[in-house]
Every structure is written in structure tokens, then in C-alpha cells.
Design an enzyme around this catalytic site. Sequence first.
Site, PDB file in Angstrom:
ATOM      1  N   HIS A 183      22.229  63.966  32.684  1.00  0.00           N
ATOM      2  CA  HIS A 183      22.608  62.733  33.368  1.00  0.00           C
ATOM      3  C   HIS A 183      23.268  61.727  32.438  1.00  0.00           C
ATOM      4  CE1 HIS A 183      19.763  63.301  37.004  1.00  0.00           C
ATOM      5  NE2 HIS A 183      20.971  63.765  37.239  1.00  0.00           N
ATOM      6  N   ARG A 194      29.639  71.756  47.763  1.00  0.00           N
ATOM      7  CA  ARG A 194      28.370  72.417  47.389  1.00  0.00           C
ATOM      8  C   ARG A 194      27.266  71.903  48.309  1.00  0.00           C
ATOM      9  NH1 ARG A 194      30.482  72.186  41.688  1.00  0.00           N
ATOM     10  NH2 ARG A 194      30.213  74.278  40.849  1.00  0.00           N
ATOM     11  N   ARG A 205      30.692  75.567  51.350  1.00  0.00           N
ATOM     12  CA  ARG A 205      30.034  76.756  50.814  1.00  0.00           C
ATOM     13  C   ARG A 205      28.621  76.805  51.360  1.00  0.00           C
ATOM     14  NH1 ARG A 205      29.085  77.859  44.515  1.00  0.00           N
ATOM     15  NH2 ARG A 205      27.652  76.100  44.674  1.00  0.00           N
ATOM     16  N   GLU A 234      32.442  86.022  42.514  1.00  0.00           N
ATOM     17  CA  GLU A 234      31.734  85.605  41.302  1.00  0.00           C
ATOM     18  C   GLU A 234      30.829  86.712  40.764  1.00  0.00           C
ATOM     19  OE1 GLU A 234      29.425  82.084  42.213  1.00  0.00           O
ATOM     20  OE2 GLU A 234      28.868  82.829  44.182  1.00  0.00           O
ATOM     21  N   ASN A 268      32.476  80.332  36.835  1.00  0.00           N
ATOM     22  CA  ASN A 268      31.236  80.046  36.094  1.00  0.00           C
ATOM     23  C   ASN A 268      30.320  81.264  36.138  1.00  0.00           C
ATOM     24  OD1 ASN A 268      32.408  77.538  36.223  1.00  0.00           O
ATOM     25  ND2 ASN A 268      30.993  76.707  37.727  1.00  0.00           N
ATOM     26  N   ASP A 269      30.041  81.715  37.350  1.00  0.00           N
ATOM     27  CA  ASP A 269      29.172  82.887  37.463  1.00  0.00           C
ATOM     28  C   ASP A 269      29.894  84.163  37.055  1.00  0.00           C
ATOM     29  OD1 ASP A 269      26.523  82.168  38.225  1.00  0.00           O
ATOM     30  OD2 ASP A 269      27.347  81.438  40.121  1.00  0.00           O
ATOM     31  N   CYS A 290      37.528  77.933  41.933  1.00  0.00           N
ATOM     32  CA  CYS A 290      36.740  76.697  42.031  1.00  0.00           C
ATOM     33  C   CYS A 290      35.722  76.578  40.912  1.00  0.00           C
ATOM     34  CB  CYS A 290      36.066  76.584  43.389  1.00  0.00           C
ATOM     35  SG  CYS A 290      34.852  77.873  43.701  1.00  0.00           S
TER      36      CYS A 290
HETATM   37  C1  PEP Z   1      30.982  79.319  40.065  1.00  0.00           C
HETATM   38  O1  PEP Z   1      30.065  80.132  39.929  1.00  0.00           O
HETATM   39  O2  PEP Z   1      32.047  79.345  39.397  1.00  0.00           O
HETATM   40  C2  PEP Z   1      30.866  78.222  41.043  1.00  0.00           C
HETATM   41  C3  PEP Z   1      31.884  77.445  41.328  1.00  0.00           C
HETATM   42  O3  PEP Z   1      29.662  78.043  41.639  1.00  0.00           O
HETATM   43  P1  PEP Z   1      28.375  77.376  40.954  1.00  0.00           P
HETATM   44  O4  PEP Z   1      28.822  76.790  39.624  1.00  0.00           O
HETATM   45  O5  PEP Z   1      27.898  76.351  41.908  1.00  0.00           O
HETATM   46  O6  PEP Z   1      27.460  78.535  40.795  1.00  0.00           O
HETATM   47 MG    MG Z   2      28.495  80.313  41.402  1.00  0.00          MG
END
Ligand code: PEP
Ligand code: MG
Length: 555
Positions: free
Chosen positions: A177, A284, A320, A416, A439-440, A489
Amino acid sequence: MTSELHGVPAAPGVATGATWIHRPPPAGGVATRSIAASAELAVEELERLGMRLRDEGRLDEAQILEAQAMMAADDELLGRARERQADGEDPVAAIVAAGEEVAAVFATMDDELLAARAADVRDVAARIARHAAGTDAPRLERRSIVVGTDLAPSVTVELDRALLAGIALEGGSRTSHAAILARALGIPAVVGVPGLVDRAAASHEVGVDGASGIVVLDPDAAALDRLAHAAAEAEATRAADEAFLGLPLATSDGHRVHCFANVGDPAETAAAFAAGAEGIGLFRTEFAFSGRPSPPGEDEQASAYEQVLRAADGARIVFRLADIGGDKPIPYLPLPPEPNPFLGVRAIRLAERYPDLYPTQLRAILRAAARTGRTASIMAPMVADAADLATVRRLIDEAASAVPDAPVPRVGIMVEIPSAVMLADELAAGVDFMSIGTNDLTQYLLAVDRGNPALAMRQDPAHPAVLRAVARVVEAAAARSGACEVAVCGEMAGDAAGAMLLIGLGVDELSMDPRAFGAVKRAVASRSRAELAALAQRALGASSADEVRALMADA
Ligand code: PEP
Ligand code: MG
């Protein structure tokens, strides 16, 4: 003597100022007020600070303080403190200890967002303790750099902003934060600096460079010179990025790419459009499911989604489906402990275990679409294969028959999981769009836990393996001749070099934190489409993420 320490860059900008060590209030002392009266004062203060942030349009930060105001009135915390007091503890010590107990529950959670709540609870308890002890709020007297182990948002917003030049913390991460708030307020910050507080205690002045993660204690003339130089560069970068905010996301030869925003609640949606978002590429929805004792009902969800569709005024909104479970535990959806929650019962895999979860959410989305006459885009997280997609399709069909007047939704999946990349051809045939969650995808392709700081250097989506995965998904969608669109994304879309690579690979929609719009637009505008494609081709053949980063830095 001058010394230089290194930490994690958390908010760009350079500043120097007097050393001001923030120490949490004492854990005990003579109480001058009851716990109940002190808690009431804390609630009032937090609500007032939250309102001030809301008036300034800082909605994310306002929410943190509003949630803290609720914690300050929460019986879980106050009840524990009262019990301790009944056992003979002083009210000041009792509330601090109760805060520690509640925080300890949050701190064990794997999810960074929930773990961050531990710091929020401690901060609330410290504020109540301060009132109980009758101590003054912390105050800056001159232009200062605030140094501490952590810095709660409520303390940050209370400090005189004209005197708060920078922040340097021993703890925290880029997503804590303190870091999020510092970025939002434009205060240069470095976090995660080992040994900082002890070493800074004897210093008079501190310099921070929030872009490179450097903290300088008692800077000498040469160090001040370097900081001044870095400051001039940071300011030039900020101004140059800002100049691109009103422009479309396009290459130097005019190839346009959609610039979408990632958001977590309806209030952020309006702010994203004000910042120039063409649509919301990732809403989200799971944030609305956390921090409460039971799930939001269908009506509550429908009105939130309706608000979002109205704010969009016809622009695309990608909802999502709740990405919960595993690393994002929700108390009212108890799941047995899992040794590898990232590989566990997460997201769409919850459909079987909680048969009402997604039907309720889908009906809410479709009801919002029906009320506004807008087409909603629905995206399923963690789809591994065609069987998962079939489940999603069935759930959507069932919800649609319950809400027959809703416009037919666009249906998409997050790509992902590596299996979805391998099966992209088949999946592309069954959806209107695919959005790559880098990210995942990075975590699963490279086998690096995204929450493990020891592997932070390996969590780079610029890795050639991730780039090849993206290329494969783009190719699969292209074969559908316009029937399936591809977006990204994950955080990579909001990283200047990452965005350039993605466009070079043929992605035509990037969805990111709106704060990245300026920097991404400026970087992309510096190259033609052919140049980006050539860079991406070279990156695909690189041997490591470092090599790709070097290639982009030299470009
Ligand atoms: C991702 O996995 O790239 C993604 C956008 O979802 P999150 O970061 O919420 O898992
Ligand atoms: Mg993800």
C-alpha cells in the site's frame, strides 16, 4: 559520512530532505481514554481522511482508508482488546496486542493484497492506541524524507504534503500500500531497503531516487550532484510522458493499437475513461468478493456492473469472472489448504465446488447489460482447455436463458496457462476474444512463483519463452480472420519495452493501469510498426529475458 543503499524502486522521482524516522507509537502506556472512545475518534479521523482523498479523486486510496474506518469499528478487533483489558492489560497495550492478533491472521495469507491488510490492521490499532494514550499525530517540521520499516497510507495522507519530499522504507514491495499510495501522490519512494532504519538513525539528510531504487544517507557534494542530475532526468521523463496522454496509442507511422485500462471497481472505471482509456480490458470483479463476510448478491453485483456499463457509454467493458481461490482466499468459500495454491482449485475451477458462484455473477452481468442495452464482454480466468471453455459456455447459456432480454455477450478467455497456448488454435475457434495474462503465463511457463521475492529477477515477461507463447496465440487468432481478437492485460502491457514487443508481435489491444498510458504511448510512438516487428523478431531468438531487455535498451 555518505553511504548508498539499494532497494526496490517504488515511485519515480528524486528528492532530498531531512531524515525523519517514523516509529510506530509505543506498545503500552498510561491510557487517558477508553478503547471505545479512542476507536470512535479513529473512525471519525479515517472517514475524514478518506473523504478528503475522494474529493481529490484518489479513489483507490480513499477506499483503503474507508476500509480502515470499518476495521476501527470492527468488533473482532475491539472485542479482543476489551477481553485483554478485562484480563488486566492497560487499554493502550490491549489494543496494540489485539491488532497484532488480527494482523497475524491476515499475514499468513499467500495473497499479497490480503497480506497487506495485516499492515492496515496494525495501523488502525496503532491509531486507536495513540488516541487512548492521548499522543499527538506525527508531524513534519521541515522538508523531509520519511524513513521507516513500513508506512501506513493513513499516516502518509496525514503528513503535510508540502513537507513530505520522499519515502524510504525497509519493508514493503512494489505492490504494498505504501508504494501504491506514493505512486498515486507522486512522492518519490524506495522500499525494501535492508537495514535502512538502523543505518539512517544517525543520519541528518537522506536522498532517494525512486526510479533506480537508491537511497543515499548524508549525501556529500558528489552524491547531491548525481541526485540533481537524476532529478532533472526524472522530471523530463514525466513531462515527456504526460505530453502523450491525450494522443492515441500508435506507432510513428500511424498504426493504431487499442489502449484499454485494467480496473478493480466502478469508481476506477470512470477515472480510467477520464485518463483516456478506450475501454476496460480487464475488470477484476473479484475485488468486490474480498474483505466481507459473505459474497455480494446478484442485485448488488448487477448494480455495480450497471454503473460500469453506464460509465463506459458504449465503450467495451471486459468483465472477468471472479478469479478467486488458491492464492486469493475468500473466508466464506472455504477451501482445504493446498500445498501449491497457484496450481490449485482457483478461478474457473471453482465452478464445480461452488455451483452458485458463477451463475449468480453471470446473471448479474447479463441483467446489467439488459438494463443498459449494452453488450457485455465476459472473460473466464484460468481456462486450460476446450473442456473448461465448454463449462464456461454452458454457464453463460444457462444465465442467458434466465435473462433473455440481455444483448448477446462477447465471450472470451484469459490465456494464462501454458496448455491454453498450446491449444490456442482450438480455443480461438470457440471465443470472440483471448486476453493474454502475462503475469500468470510467465509464472507458469517459467515455473517462478509470482509471489516469491527470491525469484523476482526471474519473473520477467520479456523472456523469449513468453514472447513465443504470445506469438503463437496471435497466430492462432489471426487464422480466424477477425473472428477472434487478441489482447494482453498482464502487467507487460503497461511496461514501455513490453508494450513495444507486444505490438511488434502483432497484438492490437493493450490493457494496463491507466497511470502507464503516457509512458507506453510515448515509447510506442518512437518506432514504426516495421521497426517494432523487427525488434520482436530478434527478441524471439534471444536466449534470456536479460538479452531481450538489453536489446530494447539499445534500440
Ligand atoms: C495475469 O495473470 O496476467 C492477469 C492479468 O491476471 P491477474 O494478475 O489478476 O492474475
Ligand atoms: Mg491471472
